[in-house]
Design a protein around this motif. Sequence first.
Motif, short mmCIF file in Angstrom:
data_model
loop_
_atom_site.label_atom_id
_atom_site.label_comp_id
_atom_site.label_asym_id
_atom_site.label_seq_id
_atom_site.Cartn_x
_atom_site.Cartn_y
_atom_site.Cartn_z
N LEU A 8 0.84 -1.19 0.00
CA LEU A 8 0.00 0.00 0.00
C LEU A 8 0.88 1.24 0.00
O LEU A 8 1.80 1.36 0.79
CB LEU A 8 -0.90 0.02 1.23
N THR A 9 0.57 2.15 -0.88
CA THR A 9 1.27 3.41 -0.92
C THR A 9 0.45 4.45 -0.17
O THR A 9 -0.75 4.26 0.06
CB THR A 9 1.49 3.89 -2.36
N ASP A 10 1.06 5.56 0.17
CA ASP A 10 0.31 6.61 0.84
C ASP A 10 -0.81 7.15 -0.05
O ASP A 10 -1.89 7.46 0.40
CB ASP A 10 1.23 7.73 1.32
N LEU A 14 -4.80 7.18 0.85
CA LEU A 14 -5.54 8.43 0.74
C LEU A 14 -6.74 8.28 -0.19
O LEU A 14 -7.85 8.71 0.13
CB LEU A 14 -4.62 9.55 0.25
N HIS A 15 -6.53 7.65 -1.32
CA HIS A 15 -7.62 7.43 -2.28
C HIS A 15 -8.73 6.59 -1.65
O HIS A 15 -9.92 6.92 -1.76
CB HIS A 15 -7.08 6.77 -3.55
N HIS A 16 -8.36 5.51 -0.98
CA HIS A 16 -9.33 4.63 -0.33
C HIS A 16 -10.12 5.39 0.74
O HIS A 16 -11.34 5.29 0.80
CB HIS A 16 -8.58 3.44 0.29
N LEU A 21 -15.07 8.07 2.67
CA LEU A 21 -15.64 9.24 3.32
C LEU A 21 -16.63 9.95 2.40
O LEU A 21 -17.66 10.44 2.86
CB LEU A 21 -14.54 10.20 3.76
N ARG A 22 -16.35 9.99 1.11
CA ARG A 22 -17.27 10.63 0.17
C ARG A 22 -18.63 9.94 0.20
O ARG A 22 -19.67 10.59 0.12
CB ARG A 22 -16.71 10.58 -1.25
N ASP A 23 -18.62 8.63 0.34
CA ASP A 23 -19.87 7.87 0.38
C ASP A 23 -20.63 8.02 1.69
O ASP A 23 -21.83 7.75 1.74
CB ASP A 23 -19.59 6.39 0.12
N HIS A 24 -19.94 8.40 2.77
CA HIS A 24 -20.58 8.38 4.08
C HIS A 24 -20.69 9.73 4.78
O HIS A 24 -21.52 9.89 5.67
CB HIS A 24 -19.84 7.41 5.01
N LEU A 25 -19.86 10.69 4.44
CA LEU A 25 -19.94 12.00 5.09
C LEU A 25 -20.89 12.92 4.34
O LEU A 25 -20.88 12.96 3.12
CB LEU A 25 -18.56 12.67 5.15
N PRO A 26 -21.68 13.68 5.07
CA PRO A 26 -22.62 14.59 4.42
C PRO A 26 -21.97 15.93 4.04
O PRO A 26 -22.46 16.99 4.38
CB PRO A 26 -23.69 14.78 5.49
N LEU A 27 -20.84 15.87 3.37
CA LEU A 27 -20.14 17.07 2.92
C LEU A 27 -20.23 17.18 1.41
O LEU A 27 -20.00 16.20 0.70
CB LEU A 27 -18.66 17.02 3.32
N HIS A 28 -20.56 18.39 0.95
CA HIS A 28 -20.67 18.59 -0.49
C HIS A 28 -20.15 19.97 -0.86
O HIS A 28 -20.40 20.94 -0.14
CB HIS A 28 -22.12 18.44 -0.96
N ALA A 29 -19.45 20.04 -1.94
CA ALA A 29 -19.02 21.31 -2.52
C ALA A 29 -18.96 21.11 -4.02
O ALA A 29 -18.27 20.22 -4.50
CB ALA A 29 -17.66 21.71 -1.98
N ASP A 30 -19.72 21.89 -4.73
CA ASP A 30 -19.70 21.75 -6.18
C ASP A 30 -19.49 23.10 -6.86
O ASP A 30 -20.05 23.38 -7.89
CB ASP A 30 -20.96 21.06 -6.69
N GLY A 31 -18.63 23.89 -6.24
CA GLY A 31 -18.29 25.18 -6.82
C GLY A 31 -17.23 25.03 -7.89
O GLY A 31 -16.67 23.96 -8.10
N TYR A 32 -16.94 26.10 -8.57
CA TYR A 32 -15.90 26.04 -9.59
C TYR A 32 -14.51 26.14 -8.96
O TYR A 32 -13.52 25.82 -9.60
CB TYR A 32 -16.11 27.12 -10.66
N THR A 35 -14.38 21.66 -4.63
CA THR A 35 -15.21 20.47 -4.85
C THR A 35 -15.26 19.63 -3.57
O THR A 35 -14.50 19.88 -2.63
CB THR A 35 -14.65 19.61 -5.99
N THR A 36 -16.12 18.64 -3.57
CA THR A 36 -16.19 17.72 -2.43
C THR A 36 -14.85 17.03 -2.22
O THR A 36 -14.39 16.87 -1.09
CB THR A 36 -17.31 16.67 -2.67
N ASP A 37 -14.18 16.64 -3.30
CA ASP A 37 -12.86 16.02 -3.17
C ASP A 37 -11.85 16.97 -2.52
O ASP A 37 -11.00 16.54 -1.75
CB ASP A 37 -12.33 15.55 -4.53
#
Length: 116
Positions: A8-10, A14-16, A21-32, A35-37
Motif C-alpha cells: 500500500l502506498t500513501d 488516501l484514495h481509499h 468518506l465521500r460515500d458516508h460524510l454529508p459534505l458537499h461542494a460543487d463550486g468552480y 469540490t467535495t474532493d
Amino acid sequence: MTNHTPKLTDRAVLHHARIHLRDHLPLHADGYVCTTDDLLQVLLGVAVNQATIEALCADLVGTPDPETIRRYLNAQLRVDELPALEAHVNAALVDALPTHVWARPRDVAIDFHDRP
C-alpha cells in the motif's frame, strides 16, 4: 516463498479513505473553485499531518483558499450534529472492513469518551 500482498502506498490509502468518506460524510461542494474532493483532501490532510487548514492549503498546490474551505465546513458541520457525524464516520469504517474480519470473535479494547 513469494508474498503476494500488494504494497500500500500513501496515495492508495488516501484514495481509499477519500472514496469511503465521500460515500458516508454529508459534505458537499460543487463550486468552480472548491469540490467535495477538495474538502475531503484537506480534512484528511489536516488529520494525518496534525496541521491547520491554513498550513495545509499553503502546502498543497491547487488547493482552494483556506477561507473557502472553512466556509464550506462551517455551513455544513454543526457542533450539535457531532453524534450524527460520528455515526457517519463509524459507518465508513465498518463499510471498509473486509468480510473475513467478521468470521470469528475478536478481542477488542475501547477508549470510551462521551463526546469526541
